[in-house]
Each structure stands twice: as C-alpha cells, then as structure tokens.
Motif scaffolding. Sequence first.
Motif, PDB file in Angstrom:
ATOM      1  N   ARG A  38       0.817  -1.220   0.000  1.00 33.74           N
ATOM      2  CA  ARG A  38       0.000   0.000   0.000  1.00 33.74           C
ATOM      3  C   ARG A  38       0.850   1.269   0.000  1.00 33.74           C
ATOM      4  O   ARG A  38       0.346   2.359  -0.236  1.00 33.74           O
ATOM      5  CB  ARG A  38      -0.941   0.010   1.198  1.00 33.74           C
ATOM      6  N   VAL A 115      -6.668  -7.562   7.221  1.00 35.63           N
ATOM      7  CA  VAL A 115      -5.312  -7.476   6.653  1.00 35.63           C
ATOM      8  C   VAL A 115      -4.571  -8.806   6.849  1.00 35.63           C
ATOM      9  O   VAL A 115      -4.068  -9.393   5.888  1.00 35.63           O
ATOM     10  CB  VAL A 115      -4.513  -6.317   7.292  1.00 35.63           C
ATOM     11  N   THR A 188      11.181  -8.895  15.469  1.00 36.54           N
ATOM     12  CA  THR A 188      12.101  -8.510  14.396  1.00 36.54           C
ATOM     13  C   THR A 188      12.090  -7.002  14.219  1.00 36.54           C
ATOM     14  O   THR A 188      11.020  -6.379  14.282  1.00 36.54           O
ATOM     15  CB  THR A 188      11.660  -9.198  13.082  1.00 36.54           C
ATOM     16  N   ASP A 191       9.476  -1.887  10.569  1.00 35.41           N
ATOM     17  CA  ASP A 191       8.606  -0.720  10.729  1.00 35.41           C
ATOM     18  C   ASP A 191       7.148  -1.153  10.886  1.00 35.41           C
ATOM     19  O   ASP A 191       6.239  -0.424  10.500  1.00 35.41           O
ATOM     20  CB  ASP A 191       8.792   0.178   9.489  1.00 35.41           C
TER      21      ASP A 191
END
Length: 263
Positions: A38, A115, A188, A191
């Motif tokens: 996206r 999602v 991990t 972002d």
Amino acid sequence: GWLSGYVAAVTGGASGIGRSIVERYLEEGASTVVVLDRDAERLAELQAACPDRLVTLQGDVREAASHEAMVAAALKHGGRLDVLVGNAGVFDFNRPLRSYTPNRLNATLEEIIAVNVRGYLLSAMASADALATSRGSMIFTCSIAGFHAGCAGTLYTISKHAVVGLVRQLALELAPQVRVNGVGPGGTLTDLRGTAALGHAERSIGIHLEETARTIAGSTPLGFAQEPRDHAGLYVLLASRENARAITGEVLMSDGGVGVRGV
Ligand code: NAD
C-alpha cells in the motif's frame, strides 16, 4: 541460485521482512518478482534500488482486485507464477482486552483480520490456479504469536493462530499440485505498524528501535533481536522445488529460541 528463473509475488514487500524476501529472491535468480504494497513511496524506493526484474503494484491486500492484479502482472511479465508470499500485516501493540470498548474492539478486530487473515486468503484464491499449473507453492508470514501467548495482544494473536490453520487446511486442499507453508518470525526490527481503528496507522514497533532491540534480545535465548534478513533464507528454501519438495503444511519457526522456553 536456488530460484533461478522463478516468478514470485510478495505482499507487503516494500518494507521489513517482505523487502528482505524480495531482495533475496532476486539474488537467488528469480526472473520476475511482483510486489504488492500500500506504500507508494517505499515501492518507488524499492524500484529504484532494484530496477531489473521487479514489478511494483500499489494496492490494499484487503481488496480482491489487488491480488488479481498482482497475479496478472506475474503472468504478463514472467509468463508464470512459482511462488506466492503472503506477508503484509499489522500489529496490535500488545493491547490488553480490557482496554477496549466494544466498538473499538469490533473495528480493530475487523481491521486486523481483514489485513492479516483475509489478505492471505485473497492471495491464495487469486494465485491457486497459476500455482497449480506451475506446481508452485505459497508461503505465509506467521509469527511466534501464531503458537504462543504473551507475544502480542489477543487480536493479533488470534490473527496469527488463524494463519496456522490457513496453512494447514490449504496444504491439504491444494495438494498435490501446490505446497503451502509458513515462516514464523520472532520479534524482528522492522517498521511494523498498528491499526487505523486504534489511531495507530503511523505507530511503528521500530519507533524506539534501540529499546525494542534490547527488549527482544533480553527475552530471546539466542540473545539478539532479529533482522528481516535473518528470515529471508527460509522463504528461499520453502519456495525451492528442489530443496523443499516434501514440505507442506509446515510453519518453520525463526524466533531465536523463544518457542522452546517454558516457565
Ligand atoms: P513492515 O511494516 O516493515 O512491513 C509490512 C508491509 O506491509 C509494509 O510495507 C506495509 O506497507 C504493508 N502493508 C500493511 N498493510 C497493508 C495493506 N492493507 N495492504 C497492502 N500492504 C500493506 O513490517 P514487518 O514486520 O516486515 O511485517 C511483515 C509480516 O511479518 C507481517 O505479517 C507481520 O505480522 C509479521 N511479523 C513481524 C514480526 C516483527 O516483530 N516485526 C514478528 C512476527 C511476524
């Protein structure tokens, strides 16, 4: 390379674990890698860094049309599809159940499932025929939270447990033509973002990167916070017909040993 001539499609490939998979697939000789994400800006960055053999598509994994466009792009540019990687996801920042109101719970649950789970199902639907033709495989990014409590909040934990069920059921449904597997990362440094429903679309687990790294390292038997590239090789292995011909319905954990610890 292990993936010489392979055509791959990766969701959420503009950042973090997905981007690392894209880079490794190209290094391993993939002839075409299609990335659906996206984030248009990061797609442009990726395209600039990897100008050859890469096709980027901006879209939302909650929409069936995005996945159809991704598979169509693989067939158009690569002539086939060998591996589908479902990877785009959002997090709940460990939010406890009692901190929600019913309306917030509904909206957040809907977004996380849309999602993290529906996005994977739509990927699988859109790619199943092409993968059956090529005798290819699907790989879904699961999580340590797909097997254990205490790694996330309830909603994210539910979504990643659902991914384990998705991997197992589709492994049977799509056999013998298509193998279906997962990779389960532990904490991990990426972002990874939250949900719009909680106002966390811009909040990232990477905001306090050093603190996050110390926390993960401190709670992980191997003693370090994982980087996206620590997981990428497993996606290469699972995609490879030569090396993983007999592996289906499995989630390979890549969690620094967190999963073996009891009390
Ligand atoms: P990331 O945010 O760096 O990468 C995720 C990518 O998915 C981003 O590029 C984002 O733009 C994209 N994306 C998110 N929602 C989307 C949507 N609706 N439509 C299209 N693209 C969308 O985070 P990451 O940590 O690399 O996450 C990748 C996967 O790894 C996720 O499934 C996540 O749940 C899983 N995971 C992460 C960790 C961790 O600690 N970072 C641990 C276990 C599992």
